[in-house]
Design a protein around this motif. Sequence first.
Motif, PDB file in Angstrom:
ATOM      1  N   GLY A  21      43.556  43.031  30.056  1.00 11.54           N
ATOM      2  CA  GLY A  21      44.641  43.994  30.121  1.00 11.54           C
ATOM      3  C   GLY A  21      45.567  43.698  31.278  1.00 11.54           C
ATOM      4  N   ASN A  22      46.472  44.615  31.512  1.00 10.12           N
ATOM      5  CA  ASN A  22      47.468  44.458  32.575  1.00 10.12           C
ATOM      6  C   ASN A  22      46.981  45.065  33.882  1.00 10.12           C
ATOM      7  OD1 ASN A  22      49.298  43.360  30.704  1.00 10.12           O
ATOM      8  ND2 ASN A  22      49.935  45.406  30.089  1.00 10.12           N
ATOM      9  N   TYR A  23      47.456  44.496  34.971  1.00  3.73           N
ATOM     10  CA  TYR A  23      47.226  45.064  36.293  1.00  3.73           C
ATOM     11  C   TYR A  23      48.276  44.499  37.230  1.00  3.73           C
ATOM     12  CZ  TYR A  23      45.258  40.771  38.218  1.00  3.73           C
ATOM     13  OH  TYR A  23      45.099  39.493  38.670  1.00  3.73           O
ATOM     14  N   GLN A  24      48.336  45.054  38.425  1.00  8.74           N
ATOM     15  CA  GLN A  24      49.298  44.619  39.440  1.00  8.74           C
ATOM     16  C   GLN A  24      48.624  43.579  40.334  1.00  8.74           C
ATOM     17  OE1 GLN A  24      52.381  45.711  39.439  1.00  8.74           O
ATOM     18  NE2 GLN A  24      53.156  44.950  41.343  1.00  8.74           N
ATOM     19  N   MET A  25      49.035  42.317  40.216  1.00  7.50           N
ATOM     20  CA  MET A  25      48.466  41.247  41.035  1.00  7.50           C
ATOM     21  C   MET A  25      49.330  41.053  42.279  1.00  7.50           C
ATOM     22  SD  MET A  25      47.539  37.386  39.901  1.00  7.50           S
ATOM     23  CE  MET A  25      47.003  36.161  41.059  1.00  7.50           C
ATOM     24  N   GLY A  26      48.684  40.750  43.380  1.00  7.69           N
ATOM     25  CA  GLY A  26      49.403  40.515  44.620  1.00  7.69           C
ATOM     26  C   GLY A  26      49.624  41.795  45.392  1.00  7.69           C
ATOM     27  N   SER A  27      50.276  41.649  46.526  1.00  6.53           N
ATOM     28  CA  SER A  27      50.516  42.796  47.395  1.00  6.53           C
ATOM     29  C   SER A  27      51.729  42.531  48.265  1.00  6.53           C
ATOM     30  CB  SER A  27      49.287  43.024  48.281  1.00  6.53           C
ATOM     31  OG  SER A  27      49.525  44.014  49.250  1.00  6.53           O
ATOM     32  N   GLU A 108      42.375  32.757  39.551  1.00 11.48           N
ATOM     33  CA  GLU A 108      42.810  33.648  40.628  1.00 11.48           C
ATOM     34  C   GLU A 108      43.124  35.040  40.080  1.00 11.48           C
ATOM     35  OE1 GLU A 108      46.255  34.009  44.095  1.00 11.48           O
ATOM     36  OE2 GLU A 108      46.382  32.401  42.619  1.00 11.48           O
ATOM     37  N   ALA A 109      43.813  35.097  38.950  1.00  9.05           N
ATOM     38  CA  ALA A 109      44.180  36.376  38.351  1.00  9.05           C
ATOM     39  C   ALA A 109      42.933  37.146  37.909  1.00  9.05           C
ATOM     40  CB  ALA A 109      45.121  36.158  37.170  1.00  9.05           C
ATOM     41  N   GLU A 110      41.962  36.465  37.321  1.00 12.45           N
ATOM     42  CA  GLU A 110      40.729  37.124  36.908  1.00 12.45           C
ATOM     43  C   GLU A 110      39.961  37.659  38.114  1.00 12.45           C
ATOM     44  OE1 GLU A 110      39.716  34.631  32.841  1.00 12.45           O
ATOM     45  OE2 GLU A 110      38.954  33.890  34.765  1.00 12.45           O
ATOM     46  N   TRP A 111      39.848  36.828  39.148  1.00  9.85           N
ATOM     47  CA  TRP A 111      39.115  37.250  40.342  1.00  9.85           C
ATOM     48  C   TRP A 111      39.750  38.500  40.936  1.00  9.85           C
ATOM     49  CZ3 TRP A 111      39.659  38.431  45.365  1.00  9.85           C
ATOM     50  CH2 TRP A 111      38.513  38.441  46.145  1.00  9.85           C
ATOM     51  N   GLU A 112      41.078  38.500  41.047  1.00 12.46           N
ATOM     52  CA  GLU A 112      41.747  39.642  41.649  1.00 12.46           C
ATOM     53  C   GLU A 112      41.595  40.897  40.790  1.00 12.46           C
ATOM     54  OE1 GLU A 112      46.038  40.974  43.466  1.00 12.46           O
ATOM     55  OE2 GLU A 112      45.470  38.867  43.597  1.00 12.46           O
ATOM     56  N   LYS A 113      41.660  40.767  39.466  1.00 13.15           N
ATOM     57  CA  LYS A 113      41.460  41.939  38.605  1.00 13.15           C
ATOM     58  C   LYS A 113      40.052  42.480  38.779  1.00 13.15           C
ATOM     59  CE  LYS A 113      42.154  44.361  34.490  1.00 13.15           C
ATOM     60  NZ  LYS A 113      41.443  44.368  33.249  1.00 13.15           N
ATOM     61  N   ALA A 114      39.052  41.599  38.818  1.00 13.97           N
ATOM     62  CA  ALA A 114      37.668  42.035  39.017  1.00 13.97           C
ATOM     63  C   ALA A 114      37.502  42.754  40.352  1.00 13.97           C
ATOM     64  CB  ALA A 114      36.721  40.840  38.937  1.00 13.97           C
ATOM     65  N   ALA A 115      38.239  42.322  41.355  1.00 11.98           N
ATOM     66  CA  ALA A 115      38.136  42.916  42.689  1.00 11.98           C
ATOM     67  C   ALA A 115      38.880  44.231  42.799  1.00 11.98           C
ATOM     68  CB  ALA A 115      38.660  41.940  43.748  1.00 11.98           C
ATOM     69  N   ARG A 116      40.066  44.333  42.204  1.00 16.65           N
ATOM     70  CA  ARG A 116      40.953  45.467  42.467  1.00 16.65           C
ATOM     71  C   ARG A 116      41.112  46.454  41.324  1.00 16.65           C
ATOM     72  NH1 ARG A 116      46.451  43.258  44.197  1.00 16.65           N
ATOM     73  NH2 ARG A 116      46.804  45.427  44.754  1.00 16.65           N
ATOM     74  N   GLY A 117      40.720  46.100  40.123  1.00 11.43           N
ATOM     75  CA  GLY A 117      40.922  47.005  39.007  1.00 11.43           C
ATOM     76  C   GLY A 117      42.380  47.058  38.594  1.00 11.43           C
ATOM     77  N   THR A 118      42.767  48.163  37.996  1.00 11.06           N
ATOM     78  CA  THR A 118      44.120  48.280  37.445  1.00 11.06           C
ATOM     79  C   THR A 118      45.001  49.282  38.178  1.00 11.06           C
ATOM     80  OG1 THR A 118      43.393  49.971  35.884  1.00 11.06           O
ATOM     81  CG2 THR A 118      43.347  47.673  35.125  1.00 11.06           C
ATOM     82  N   ASP A 119      44.464  49.958  39.179  1.00 15.89           N
ATOM     83  CA  ASP A 119      45.241  51.025  39.814  1.00 15.89           C
ATOM     84  C   ASP A 119      46.004  50.588  41.069  1.00 15.89           C
ATOM     85  OD1 ASP A 119      43.111  50.774  41.549  1.00 15.89           O
ATOM     86  OD2 ASP A 119      42.359  52.806  41.264  1.00 15.89           O
ATOM     87  N   GLY A 120      46.069  49.291  41.325  1.00 17.41           N
ATOM     88  CA  GLY A 120      46.871  48.792  42.442  1.00 17.41           C
ATOM     89  C   GLY A 120      46.241  48.957  43.806  1.00 17.41           C
ATOM     90  N   ARG A 121      44.960  49.244  43.859  1.00 18.63           N
ATOM     91  CA  ARG A 121      44.275  49.425  45.145  1.00 18.63           C
ATOM     92  C   ARG A 121      44.331  48.148  45.973  1.00 18.63           C
ATOM     93  NH1 ARG A 121      38.448  51.029  43.595  1.00 18.63           N
ATOM     94  NH2 ARG A 121      39.640  52.407  42.257  1.00 18.63           N
ATOM     95  N   HIS A 122      44.239  48.297  47.264  1.00 17.87           N
ATOM     96  CA  HIS A 122      44.304  47.140  48.160  1.00 17.87           C
ATOM     97  C   HIS A 122      42.936  46.513  48.413  1.00 17.87           C
ATOM     98  CE1 HIS A 122      48.531  47.594  48.921  1.00 17.87           C
ATOM     99  NE2 HIS A 122      48.342  48.887  49.075  1.00 17.87           N
ATOM    100  N   TYR A 123      41.892  47.285  48.297  1.00 17.20           N
ATOM    101  CA  TYR A 123      40.519  46.804  48.503  1.00 17.20           C
ATOM    102  C   TYR A 123      39.698  47.192  47.277  1.00 17.20           C
ATOM    103  CZ  TYR A 123      42.133  46.563  53.325  1.00 17.20           C
ATOM    104  OH  TYR A 123      42.842  46.278  54.448  1.00 17.20           O
ATOM    105  N   PRO A 124      38.548  46.573  47.068  1.00 13.79           N
ATOM    106  CA  PRO A 124      37.736  46.957  45.910  1.00 13.79           C
ATOM    107  C   PRO A 124      37.375  48.444  45.886  1.00 13.79           C
ATOM    108  CG  PRO A 124      36.964  44.877  46.797  1.00 13.79           C
ATOM    109  CD  PRO A 124      37.992  45.406  47.765  1.00 13.79           C
ATOM    110  N   TRP A 125      37.217  49.055  47.040  1.00 12.26           N
ATOM    111  CA  TRP A 125      36.801  50.453  47.127  1.00 12.26           C
ATOM    112  C   TRP A 125      37.965  51.436  47.243  1.00 12.26           C
ATOM    113  CZ3 TRP A 125      35.705  46.645  50.679  1.00 12.26           C
ATOM    114  CH2 TRP A 125      36.486  46.648  51.832  1.00 12.26           C
TER     115      TRP A 125
END
Length: 172
Positions: A21-27, A108-125
């Motif tokens: 699905g879609n998510y916001q990659m980067g910061s 890289e995109a998969e790793w970041e989605k797994a880490a951050r989810g879809t809500d644009g959070r900056h850290y996994p938690w």
Amino acid sequence: MEDVNPPGEPPHPGMKWIPGGNYQMGSERHYPEEKPAGPVSVDGFWMDQTTVTNAQYAEFIAAKGHRTPVHWQRGAVPDGLADHPVIFVDLSDCMAYAQWAGKRLPTEAEWEKAARGTDGRHYPWGDEFDPDACRWNRDGVGRPCNTCPVTDYPQGVSPYGAMQMSGNVAEY
């Protein structure tokens, strides 16, 4: 729309389904290499819940005769570090391990989605740094610089159940 249902059982024990699905990659918040933030879409994929441990890597070495990390004395996992992440491996070592294990490295995109989810959070938690949610050390002050077991810091788990996506070791 996320494809939340995994296509059957995990192909290997200890893997988590990361829906496509879609998510916001980067910061725009932290480091220049994280910019620009923008929408990305990935297909669903399986990913290990934890980083590869020294014990898992030792199985690979025994099976394939691959070189050991430089800090392993006489080719053995350092005492007390079997359940810690393997370190001092390069991309070719990671790729060889993944092929042997019947897996692949995430993009890289998969790793970041797994880490951050879809809500644009900056850290996994979440959005705020929490030193109790990850293994970290800034300039050697505070906590010891060594690694910890890959299942420590469960309060820092990602939205998809991946452990230690921030802290402990740096990704390749």
